[in-house]
Design a protein around this motif. Structure first.
Motif, PDB file in Angstrom:
ATOM      1  N   ILE A  23       0.838  -1.205   0.000  1.00 48.89           N
ATOM      2  CA  ILE A  23       0.000   0.000   0.000  1.00 48.89           C
ATOM      3  C   ILE A  23       0.870   1.252   0.000  1.00 48.89           C
ATOM      4  N   PRO A  24       0.423   2.300  -0.709  1.00 47.25           N
ATOM      5  CA  PRO A  24       1.200   3.547  -0.701  1.00 47.25           C
ATOM      6  C   PRO A  24       1.114   4.227   0.662  1.00 47.25           C
ATOM      7  N   ALA A  25       2.195   4.828   1.068  1.00 43.48           N
ATOM      8  CA  ALA A  25       2.230   5.520   2.356  1.00 43.48           C
ATOM      9  C   ALA A  25       1.473   6.843   2.270  1.00 43.48           C
ATOM     10  N   VAL A  26       0.848   7.215   3.375  1.00 41.16           N
ATOM     11  CA  VAL A  26       0.262   8.545   3.501  1.00 41.16           C
ATOM     12  C   VAL A  26       1.437   9.481   3.786  1.00 41.16           C
ATOM     13  N   GLU A  27       1.565  10.518   2.976  1.00 38.13           N
ATOM     14  CA  GLU A  27       2.759  11.356   3.031  1.00 38.13           C
ATOM     15  C   GLU A  27       2.495  12.698   3.705  1.00 38.13           C
ATOM     16  N   PRO A  28       3.428  13.175   4.544  1.00 39.49           N
ATOM     17  CA  PRO A  28       3.267  14.470   5.206  1.00 39.49           C
ATOM     18  C   PRO A  28       3.063  15.626   4.223  1.00 39.49           C
ATOM     19  N   ARG A  29       3.629  15.526   3.027  1.00 43.98           N
ATOM     20  CA  ARG A  29       3.505  16.627   2.049  1.00 43.98           C
ATOM     21  C   ARG A  29       2.059  16.834   1.615  1.00 43.98           C
ATOM     22  N   TRP A  30       1.199  15.815   1.780  1.00 43.40           N
ATOM     23  CA  TRP A  30      -0.212  15.984   1.411  1.00 43.40           C
ATOM     24  C   TRP A  30      -0.868  17.016   2.322  1.00 43.40           C
ATOM     25  N   ALA A  31      -0.622  16.905   3.627  1.00 43.55           N
ATOM     26  CA  ALA A  31      -1.177  17.894   4.568  1.00 43.55           C
ATOM     27  C   ALA A  31      -0.565  19.266   4.306  1.00 43.55           C
ATOM     28  N   GLU A  32       0.715  19.289   3.978  1.00 47.22           N
ATOM     29  CA  GLU A  32       1.378  20.559   3.669  1.00 47.22           C
ATOM     30  C   GLU A  32       0.759  21.204   2.425  1.00 47.22           C
ATOM     31  N   ARG A  33       0.417  20.397   1.424  1.00 46.57           N
ATOM     32  CA  ARG A  33      -0.230  20.929   0.223  1.00 46.57           C
ATOM     33  C   ARG A  33      -1.590  21.513   0.578  1.00 46.57           C
ATOM     34  N   LEU A  34      -2.333  20.842   1.463  1.00 46.24           N
ATOM     35  CA  LEU A  34      -3.627  21.378   1.907  1.00 46.24           C
ATOM     36  C   LEU A  34      -3.431  22.718   2.607  1.00 46.24           C
ATOM     37  N   GLU A  35      -2.398  22.800   3.435  1.00 39.13           N
ATOM     38  CA  GLU A  35      -2.105  24.068   4.122  1.00 39.13           C
ATOM     39  C   GLU A  35      -1.817  25.176   3.118  1.00 39.13           C
ATOM     40  N   GLY A  36      -1.067  24.862   2.061  1.00 34.89           N
ATOM     41  CA  GLY A  36      -0.769  25.857   1.022  1.00 34.89           C
ATOM     42  C   GLY A  36      -2.036  26.351   0.339  1.00 34.89           C
ATOM     43  N   ALA A  37      -2.950  25.425   0.045  1.00 37.12           N
ATOM     44  CA  ALA A  37      -4.213  25.815  -0.590  1.00 37.12           C
ATOM     45  C   ALA A  37      -5.052  26.661   0.367  1.00 37.12           C
ATOM     46  N   ILE A  38      -5.084  26.267   1.636  1.00 37.18           N
ATOM     47  CA  ILE A  38      -5.837  27.033   2.637  1.00 37.18           C
ATOM     48  C   ILE A  38      -5.291  28.460   2.708  1.00 37.18           C
ATOM     49  N   ASP A  39      -3.984  28.589   2.805  1.00 37.96           N
ATOM     50  CA  ASP A  39      -3.361  29.916   2.912  1.00 37.96           C
ATOM     51  C   ASP A  39      -3.665  30.770   1.677  1.00 37.96           C
ATOM     52  N   ALA A  40      -3.566  30.180   0.497  1.00 43.65           N
ATOM     53  CA  ALA A  40      -3.829  30.930  -0.738  1.00 43.65           C
ATOM     54  C   ALA A  40      -5.291  31.367  -0.795  1.00 43.65           C
ATOM     55  N   TRP A  41      -6.184  30.476  -0.444  1.00 47.70           N
ATOM     56  CA  TRP A  41      -7.610  30.811  -0.500  1.00 47.70           C
ATOM     57  C   TRP A  41      -7.995  31.832   0.565  1.00 47.70           C
ATOM     58  N   GLU A  42      -7.409  31.716   1.761  1.00 45.81           N
ATOM     59  CA  GLU A  42      -7.739  32.687   2.804  1.00 45.81           C
ATOM     60  C   GLU A  42      -7.314  34.095   2.411  1.00 45.81           C
TER      61      GLU A  42
END
Length: 185
Positions: free
Chosen positions: A83-102
């Motif tokens: 199974i593919p690992a859940v990667e920390p960069r996924w949460a970081e990407r969400l944070e980037g989108a949140i920051d841009a949208w805010e």
């Protein structure tokens, strides 16, 4: 291959690469909630008109399959290597989108009621399902090993879905309804 196996007729299911457990097992509850969240996001995508939000949700749906596989596979099982690992960069990407949208949104000064456009309302519902999934994963983590990265991802995802709902309303020029504790009921 048939879709039905009849092996679950007595209330049990097989974990990926692991033992059979009751369908009410905490692990099954956790990955079942993640599956429901993924279906909610599919519902949002069926009506979303914003290509940026749709692209983000498409990626998240794929990532949620990895989260579900992580939860469905007990630690220590040989199948974990498949199974593919859940990667920390996924949460970081969400944070980037949140920051841009805010940066695009008016500042949030009070609670807002879930709703607005159809897309925003569905995103708010998905946020609630995400929080429920997170609670189920926390419950599982109390009795079994769970990837802390998966748990952090779900926590960040609920924040992302809240901001995505706000963005959907903002871009559609649909005003948010502020919660007024003094409003006559």
């Amino acid at each position: 291959m048939k879709i039905y196996t009849k092996t679950g007729d007595a209330g049990e299911t097989g974990l990926f690469g692991g033992p059979r457990v009751r369908k009410s097992d905490a692990r099954v509850e956790a990955y079942g909630e993640v599956d429901e969240l993924n279906a909610c996001l599919g519902t949002v995508r069926a009506q979303v008109e914003d290509p940026e939000i749709d692209a983000q949700l498409a990626r998240i749906q794929d990532e949620l399959f990895c989260v579900g596989a992580e939860l469905a596979t007990p630690h220590g099982e040989k199948a974990r290597s498949a199974i593919p690992a859940v990667e920390p960069r996924w949460a970081e990407r969400l944070e980037g989108a949140i920051d841009a949208w805010e940066a695009e949104l008016p500042p949030l000064r009070q609670f807002v009621l879930p709703g607005g456009t159809r897309t925003a309302a569905q995103l708010h519902l998905a946020r609630c399902v995400c929080r429920r999934a997170e609670r189920r994963v926390v419950a599982l983590a109390a009795e079994a090993e769970v990837s802390p990265v998966a748990l952090a991802y779900l926590n960040r995802l609920s924040d992302f879905l809240f901001v995505a709902a706000r963005v959907a309303n903002h871009r559609a020029r649909k005003p948010e309804t502020a919660w007024d504790p003094r409003r006559e009921r």
